[in-house]
Write a protein that holds these residues in place. Structure first.
Motif, PDB file in Angstrom:
ATOM      1  N   GLU A  84      42.749  43.771  42.195  1.00 20.47           N
ATOM      2  CA  GLU A  84      44.289  45.235  42.191  1.00 20.47           C
ATOM      3  C   GLU A  84      42.658  46.738  42.344  1.00 20.47           C
ATOM      4  OE1 GLU A  84      46.809  46.164  39.522  1.00 20.47           O
ATOM      5  OE2 GLU A  84      48.199  44.238  39.869  1.00 20.47           O
ATOM      6  N   LYS A  85      41.657  46.913  41.736  1.00 13.37           N
ATOM      7  CA  LYS A  85      40.664  47.697  42.175  1.00 13.37           C
ATOM      8  C   LYS A  85      40.354  47.305  43.714  1.00 13.37           C
ATOM      9  CE  LYS A  85      40.790  49.163  37.074  1.00 13.37           C
ATOM     10  NZ  LYS A  85      39.605  48.733  36.274  1.00 13.37           N
ATOM     11  N   LEU A  86      40.206  46.041  44.039  1.00 15.35           N
ATOM     12  CA  LEU A  86      39.195  45.398  44.777  1.00 15.35           C
ATOM     13  C   LEU A  86      39.720  46.587  46.027  1.00 15.35           C
ATOM     14  CD1 LEU A  86      36.650  44.557  46.173  1.00 15.35           C
ATOM     15  CD2 LEU A  86      38.103  42.610  46.027  1.00 15.35           C
ATOM     16  N   VAL A  87      41.088  45.872  46.167  1.00 14.54           N
ATOM     17  CA  VAL A  87      42.474  46.068  46.924  1.00 14.54           C
ATOM     18  C   VAL A  87      42.258  47.381  47.268  1.00 14.54           C
ATOM     19  CG1 VAL A  87      44.842  46.180  47.557  1.00 14.54           C
ATOM     20  CG2 VAL A  87      43.756  43.856  46.987  1.00 14.54           C
ATOM     21  N   LEU A  94      46.493  40.943  53.161  1.00 15.73           N
ATOM     22  CA  LEU A  94      46.377  39.856  52.389  1.00 15.73           C
ATOM     23  C   LEU A  94      46.144  39.738  51.443  1.00 15.73           C
ATOM     24  CD1 LEU A  94      44.964  37.425  55.579  1.00 15.73           C
ATOM     25  CD2 LEU A  94      47.259  37.706  55.683  1.00 15.73           C
ATOM     26  N   LEU A  95      45.295  40.381  50.985  1.00 13.15           N
ATOM     27  CA  LEU A  95      44.587  40.436  49.598  1.00 13.15           C
ATOM     28  C   LEU A  95      46.102  40.070  48.971  1.00 13.15           C
ATOM     29  CD1 LEU A  95      41.443  42.049  49.865  1.00 13.15           C
ATOM     30  CD2 LEU A  95      41.774  39.566  49.952  1.00 13.15           C
ATOM     31  N   PRO A  96      46.769  41.805  48.651  1.00 12.70           N
ATOM     32  CA  PRO A  96      47.674  41.995  47.305  1.00 12.70           C
ATOM     33  C   PRO A  96      48.730  40.708  47.502  1.00 12.70           C
ATOM     34  CG  PRO A  96      47.144  43.561  49.012  1.00 12.70           C
ATOM     35  CD  PRO A  96      46.824  42.753  49.777  1.00 12.70           C
ATOM     36  N   GLU A  97      49.007  39.576  48.268  1.00 11.62           N
ATOM     37  CA  GLU A  97      50.265  39.166  48.740  1.00 11.62           C
ATOM     38  C   GLU A  97      48.660  37.325  47.578  1.00 11.62           C
ATOM     39  OE1 GLU A  97      50.056  36.862  52.269  1.00 11.62           O
ATOM     40  OE2 GLU A  97      51.084  38.616  52.713  1.00 11.62           O
ATOM     41  N   ASN A  98      47.905  37.374  46.890  1.00 11.73           N
ATOM     42  CA  ASN A  98      47.293  36.606  46.035  1.00 11.73           C
ATOM     43  C   ASN A  98      47.271  37.353  44.843  1.00 11.73           C
ATOM     44  OD1 ASN A  98      46.876  33.464  47.933  1.00 11.73           O
ATOM     45  ND2 ASN A  98      46.855  35.753  49.482  1.00 11.73           N
ATOM     46  N   VAL A  99      47.621  38.454  44.670  1.00 16.13           N
ATOM     47  CA  VAL A  99      47.381  39.450  43.245  1.00 16.13           C
ATOM     48  C   VAL A  99      48.588  39.341  42.890  1.00 16.13           C
ATOM     49  CG1 VAL A  99      46.602  40.746  42.152  1.00 16.13           C
ATOM     50  CG2 VAL A  99      45.256  40.309  44.224  1.00 16.13           C
ATOM     51  N   HIS A 135      32.320  41.096  40.286  1.00 21.02           N
ATOM     52  CA  HIS A 135      31.917  40.901  38.936  1.00 21.02           C
ATOM     53  C   HIS A 135      34.084  40.206  39.133  1.00 21.02           C
ATOM     54  CE1 HIS A 135      28.870  43.109  37.784  1.00 21.02           C
ATOM     55  NE2 HIS A 135      29.029  43.343  38.697  1.00 21.02           N
ATOM     56  N   LEU A 136      34.462  40.003  39.881  1.00 21.12           N
ATOM     57  CA  LEU A 136      35.902  39.431  40.331  1.00 21.12           C
ATOM     58  C   LEU A 136      36.433  38.459  39.581  1.00 21.12           C
ATOM     59  CD1 LEU A 136      38.304  40.203  41.610  1.00 21.12           C
ATOM     60  CD2 LEU A 136      37.720  38.772  43.582  1.00 21.12           C
ATOM     61  N   TYR A 137      35.085  37.499  39.200  1.00 23.23           N
ATOM     62  CA  TYR A 137      36.113  36.464  38.196  1.00 23.23           C
ATOM     63  C   TYR A 137      34.622  36.208  36.961  1.00 23.23           C
ATOM     64  CZ  TYR A 137      38.066  35.703  42.863  1.00 23.23           C
ATOM     65  OH  TYR A 137      38.572  35.506  43.867  1.00 23.23           O
ATOM     66  N   SER A 138      34.194  37.264  36.788  1.00 18.00           N
ATOM     67  CA  SER A 138      33.183  37.093  35.691  1.00 18.00           C
ATOM     68  C   SER A 138      33.901  37.921  34.287  1.00 18.00           C
ATOM     69  CB  SER A 138      31.585  37.427  35.253  1.00 18.00           C
ATOM     70  OG  SER A 138      32.203  38.666  35.997  1.00 18.00           O
ATOM     71  N   GLU A 139      34.727  38.218  34.411  1.00 16.98           N
ATOM     72  CA  GLU A 139      35.716  39.229  33.659  1.00 16.98           C
ATOM     73  C   GLU A 139      36.516  39.399  33.412  1.00 16.98           C
ATOM     74  OE1 GLU A 139      35.115  43.847  33.426  1.00 16.98           O
ATOM     75  OE2 GLU A 139      33.058  43.551  34.698  1.00 16.98           O
ATOM     76  N   GLU A 140      37.888  39.588  31.723  1.00 17.03           N
ATOM     77  CA  GLU A 140      38.108  38.736  31.454  1.00 17.03           C
ATOM     78  C   GLU A 140      39.815  40.091  32.132  1.00 17.03           C
ATOM     79  OE1 GLU A 140      39.300  39.888  26.992  1.00 17.03           O
ATOM     80  OE2 GLU A 140      36.997  39.145  26.728  1.00 17.03           O
ATOM     81  N   GLU A 141      39.872  40.038  32.956  1.00 17.68           N
ATOM     82  CA  GLU A 141      41.208  41.290  33.526  1.00 17.68           C
ATOM     83  C   GLU A 141      40.836  40.962  35.023  1.00 17.68           C
ATOM     84  OE1 GLU A 141      39.468  45.317  32.602  1.00 17.68           O
ATOM     85  OE2 GLU A 141      39.791  45.114  30.467  1.00 17.68           O
ATOM     86  N   LEU A 164      38.847  55.193  40.891  1.00 16.31           N
ATOM     87  CA  LEU A 164      37.585  53.799  41.178  1.00 16.31           C
ATOM     88  C   LEU A 164      36.618  53.640  40.245  1.00 16.31           C
ATOM     89  CD1 LEU A 164      39.248  52.469  44.188  1.00 16.31           C
ATOM     90  CD2 LEU A 164      39.455  51.104  41.651  1.00 16.31           C
ATOM     91  N   SER A 165      35.776  54.972  40.884  1.00 16.60           N
ATOM     92  CA  SER A 165      33.921  55.563  40.586  1.00 16.60           C
ATOM     93  C   SER A 165      33.723  56.283  38.807  1.00 16.60           C
ATOM     94  CB  SER A 165      32.984  56.792  41.277  1.00 16.60           C
ATOM     95  OG  SER A 165      33.822  55.584  43.156  1.00 16.60           O
ATOM     96  N   MET A 166      34.602  56.585  38.346  1.00 15.74           N
ATOM     97  CA  MET A 166      35.106  57.181  37.422  1.00 15.74           C
ATOM     98  C   MET A 166      35.434  56.506  36.372  1.00 15.74           C
ATOM     99  SD  MET A 166      33.589  60.131  37.095  1.00 15.74           S
ATOM    100  CE  MET A 166      34.479  60.270  35.013  1.00 15.74           C
ATOM    101  N   ASP A 167      36.388  55.291  36.515  1.00 18.86           N
ATOM    102  CA  ASP A 167      36.316  54.048  36.025  1.00 18.86           C
ATOM    103  C   ASP A 167      35.273  53.234  35.730  1.00 18.86           C
ATOM    104  OD1 ASP A 167      38.412  52.295  34.239  1.00 18.86           O
ATOM    105  OD2 ASP A 167      38.030  50.739  35.793  1.00 18.86           O
TER     106      ASP A 167
END
Length: 193
Positions: free
Chosen positions: A107-110, A28-33, A95-101, A171-174
């Motif tokens: 997408e990284k969360l998914v 359900l997540l990708p449908e909203n991103v 951090h989902l809504y606290s950053e610009e991107e 993802l960890s390296m990022d």
């Protein structure tokens, strides 16, 4: 999108049913991103439901392991993976809504949840199931635990697991690079040249 197939089955019906539900919630997540835009209210609702369901699933798995008297060494590692997942998702969610991107973070969360579920189900959950079956067939918990490396993976499963590990590593390296950049900025601010 993560599609359920028998390939992910651990051959324990209650566990497989819960894994299928986790796949459904995750999908359900990708449908909203889309295209870097994420719809906050639906994502929050989905993540809340996903985390609640995952939390209950983890409790159920841990009770299943105790019920079948799995070796404490396996239970401890398995429980640690569950706690680590909850911690990582909560951290990413903060951090989902606290950053610009926002779209990138969503997408990284998914991607993280997808990779973690694949690796966890095909890895430690299959090992858990193999130990339960071994105990049902007369092995002691210690013998079942010691034989955990005998779980055979076909090429497709090995490929899925390796891809998942690589995705988790990237993802960890990022995340590490972003933390290093923030640390460098704080250090530079404290010690200007």
């Amino acid at each position: 999108m993560l599609t359920w197939s028998d390939h992910f089955s651990v051959k324990i019906e209650s566990v497989d049913i819960q894994h299928k539900k986790l796949f459904e919630l995750l999908n359900l997540l990708p449908e909203n991103v889309t295209e870097g835009v994420c719809r906050q209210a639906p994502i929050d609702a989905i993540l809340t439901e996903l985390m609640a369901y995952a939390g209950q699933h983890f409790v159920d798995e841990e009770l299943l392991m105790q019920h079948h008297h799995l070796d404490p060494r396996h239970i401890n590692v398995h429980r640690m993976e569950h706690k680590s997942f909850i911690y990582d998702i909560q951290n990413m969610q903060e951090h989902l809504y606290s950053e610009e991107e926002v779209g990138d973070i969503a997408e990284k969360l998914v991607s993280f949840i997808t990779s973690w579920l694949i690796y966890h189900i095909l890895g430690i959950d299959r090992i858990m199931a193999a130990q339960i079956f071994a105990i049902h067939h007369g092995a002691t918990p210690e013998q079942a635990y010691e034989a955990r490396h005998a779980v055979n993976y076909d090429a497709a499963t090995t490929h899925l697991m390796l891809d998942s590990v690589l995705d988790l590593w990237h993802l960890s390296m990022d995340r590490c690079h972003k933390l290093e950049a923030k640390l460098a900025a704080v250090t530079a601010a404290k010690h200007p040249k």
